[in-house]
Design an enzyme around this catalytic site. Structure first.
Site, PDB file in Angstrom:
ATOM      1  CE  LYS A  44      -2.612   3.394   1.876  1.00 41.24           C
ATOM      2  NZ  LYS A  44      -2.066   4.711   2.295  1.00 41.24           N
ATOM      3  N   GLY A 104       6.746   5.437   8.440  1.00 38.99           N
ATOM      4  CA  GLY A 104       6.001   6.686   8.411  1.00 38.99           C
ATOM      5  C   GLY A 104       6.089   7.397   9.740  1.00 38.99           C
ATOM      6  CB  SER A 105       4.046  10.093  11.162  1.00 37.10           C
ATOM      7  OG  SER A 105       2.756   9.538  11.330  1.00 37.10           O
ATOM      8  CB  THR A 106       6.096   8.762  15.967  1.00 37.48           C
ATOM      9  OG1 THR A 106       7.480   8.652  15.610  1.00 37.48           O
ATOM     10  CG2 THR A 106       5.889   8.149  17.343  1.00 37.48           C
ATOM     11  N   GLY A 155       2.229   5.186  13.499  1.00 36.34           N
ATOM     12  CA  GLY A 155       2.780   3.946  14.045  1.00 36.34           C
ATOM     13  C   GLY A 155       2.108   3.540  15.345  1.00 36.34           C
ATOM     14  CD  GLU A 176      12.392   4.137   9.222  1.00 35.60           C
ATOM     15  OE1 GLU A 176      12.450   5.137   9.983  1.00 35.60           O
ATOM     16  OE2 GLU A 176      12.314   4.231   7.995  1.00 35.60           O
ATOM     17  CB  CYS A 210      12.838   8.715   8.874  1.00 32.04           C
ATOM     18  SG  CYS A 210      13.619   7.375   7.962  1.00 32.04           S
ATOM     19  CD  GLU A 238      10.299  12.894  11.485  1.00 33.40           C
ATOM     20  OE1 GLU A 238      11.208  12.244  10.965  1.00 33.40           O
ATOM     21  OE2 GLU A 238       9.172  12.422  11.738  1.00 33.40           O
TER      22      GLU A 238
END
Length: 488
Positions: free
Chosen positions: A182, A236-238, A241, A258, A291, A392
């Site tokens: 995806k 992707g973003s925390t 996640g 990650e 990242c 970030e």
């Protein structure tokens, strides 16, 4: 202006349109205009992909036919290798890569990693003998075997999409898993090309599926919640996640994450070639959209003023060396979208409100055209408690922080929710290594050492994620361990 081929779905061995022929525009970062269209998958399309992947894993020999897997993955590599120009077009028009960046993380580094996976695959240990042990009056022979985890959903980002797609798809296929890829809505073509090439190579139906969607959440939510999906591999973003972990808990789904980073580069006062070390710290490659980029520059207080002066000169010299679509030496272009541009600009405004000193950039670059351009930006007089030092930004914004001594540098580097990358520079290798060992992060570069490559593991500590991608460890993320004991 359409410049890219249509991005189609690939489900159960067939390249096809989405249900009802629904599509969405791919917006080019360089122009802000449509550069192509992609299939906009429905819930029924996602259901079909999950069912196909489950069927291919449960009812074919894909997971056990190692020779077939290696042969097809090698052929997939060869087909991508023959189409590097097309990959370059996708990276530039979808992700906004400058030409000088294509030959690094976007295409060439990804292809190097792809080759590394194939080369190191024989190093995966599929069996481990634990020997014979007596118990309850009998001897027992114990052996651990490794086998594919099952159906993998690979959810990938827009910043370096081909690199991340390879990191997940090639590893999972080699491990014997079936895959649903995806890609991000901004970069659907870099995912769709996997399905197109798999179809050309007559991959077994259902082994690889590709779903594109304009909705950033629909497909991912379905994949994470479905019990037929055994593992989610997400970059992707925390924030996303955390949601994947939360929603995946209902089915006790394995997750590889990650996530974000706010990595620190520590430049000690004895750093060799201090001027080059500082100047090369400008956060400009791919507009800072990485990242693991080193977005906090930590400089010893005795040379802090010198470092700021060097950076002012370096940014001034760079001001005319970015943002041209057809210039092969440029490594920085636009950020990926209007949304990302707005986000980065809000952080630049925040940094000034927090009292940091803007020494370079700080504005939208309106002279570059209709795309999403932001000037390379640098803040001095930053303290580590500022939000621009803690959060970030994911844009071309560097913050420069002074430190007192080695202990203070380590403290500042570790004073972060993240722990993905980092670096240290010193003429004293022993001193640098002691610092590198104490920074809580998944990778560390000493004096410019290359800490990211296809044959070594990559991943983070803390809010930067869990698990490792690339290297043998990256393939092993997609394996289960089964222990078999035989009574003799």
């Amino acid at each position: 202006m359409t410049v890219l081929p249509d991005a189609k779905l690939y489900i159960d061995g067939v390249v096809r349109d989405a249900e009802g022929g629904k599509t969405f525009d791919i917006i080019g970062p360089w122009t802000g205009a449509s550069v192509g269209v992609a299939a906009d998958a429905s819930a029924a399309d996602v259901e079909a992909a999950i069912a196909a992947a489950r069927r291919a894993f449960d009812h074919t020999d894909w997971s056990t036919n190692t020779a077939l897997r290696v042969d097809l993955v090698q052929k997939l590599y060869d087909l991508f290798d023959a189409n590097r120009d097309r990959l370059s077009d996708l990276a530039r028009n979808e992700a906004g890569a400058a030409m000088g960046a294509v030959g690094r993380a976007h295409v060439d580094m990804a292809m190097d990693g792809f080759a590394d996976y194939i080369r190191i695959f024989p190093k995966v240990e599929w069996e481990k003998d634990y020997g014979v042990r007596p118990a309850f009056g009998f001897d027992h022979d114990r052996k651990a075997v490794r086998e594919a985890v099952g159906v993998v959903a690979a959810i990938t980002p827009w910043n370096v999409p081909f690199y991340v797609n390879v990191g997940k798809v090639a590893a999972a296929l080699l491990a014997g898993c079936t895959v649903i890829l995806k890609p991000a809505p901004n970069t659907p073509g870099m995912g769709a090309i996997f399905g197109e090439f798999a179809a050309q190579l007559s991959f077994p139906a259902g082994v690889l599926n590709v779903i594109t969607s304009e909705d950033p959440a629909l497909v991912g939510e379905m994949l994470v919640a479905d019990p037929r999906v055994d593992l989610i591999s997400f970059t992707g973003s925390t924030g996303v996640g955390k949601r994947i972990m939360e929603k995946g808990a209902a089915t006790l789904k394995r997750v590889f994450l990650e996530l974000g980073g706010k990595s620190a580069k520590i430049v000690l006062e004895d750093a060799p070639n201090f001027q080059m070390e500082i100047a090369s710290s400008m956060l400009v490659f791919h507009a800072g959209q990485g990242c693991a980029v080193q977005s906090r520059l930590l400089v010893h207080k005795s040379r802090y003023a010198e470092a700021v002066a060097i950076l002012k000169g370096a940014y001034a010299a760079f001001s005319e060396k970015w943002g041209a679509f057809d210039e092969p030496t440029h490594i920085m272009g636009p950020v990926v979208s209007q949304r990302q541009k707005d986000r980065v600009m809000s952080y630049i405004e925040l940094g000034q409100q927090e009292g940091a000193t803007l020494i370079a950039g700080g504005k939208a670059a309106t002279d570059k055209g209709g795309g999403f351009f932001i000037e390379p930006t640098c803040f001095a007089d930053v303290t580590n408690d500022m939000r621009i030092a803690q959060e970030e930004i994911f844009g071309p914004v560097l913050v420069v922080i002074p430190f007192e001594d080695d202990e203070d540098a380590i403290r500042i580097a570790n004073d972060s929710a993240y722990g993905l990358g980092g670096g240290v520079a010193s003429a004293d290798l022993d001193r640098a290594m002691k610092i590198a060992r104490r920074v809580r992060t998944g990778t560390m570069s000493v004096n410019g050492g290359m800490s990211i490559a296809g044959d070594i593991p990559f991943g983070g500590y803390k809010a930067s994620g869990m698990g490792r991608e690339w290297g043998v460890e990256g393939i092993e993320e997609f394996l289960e361990t089964k222990l078999i004991a035989v009574r003799l």
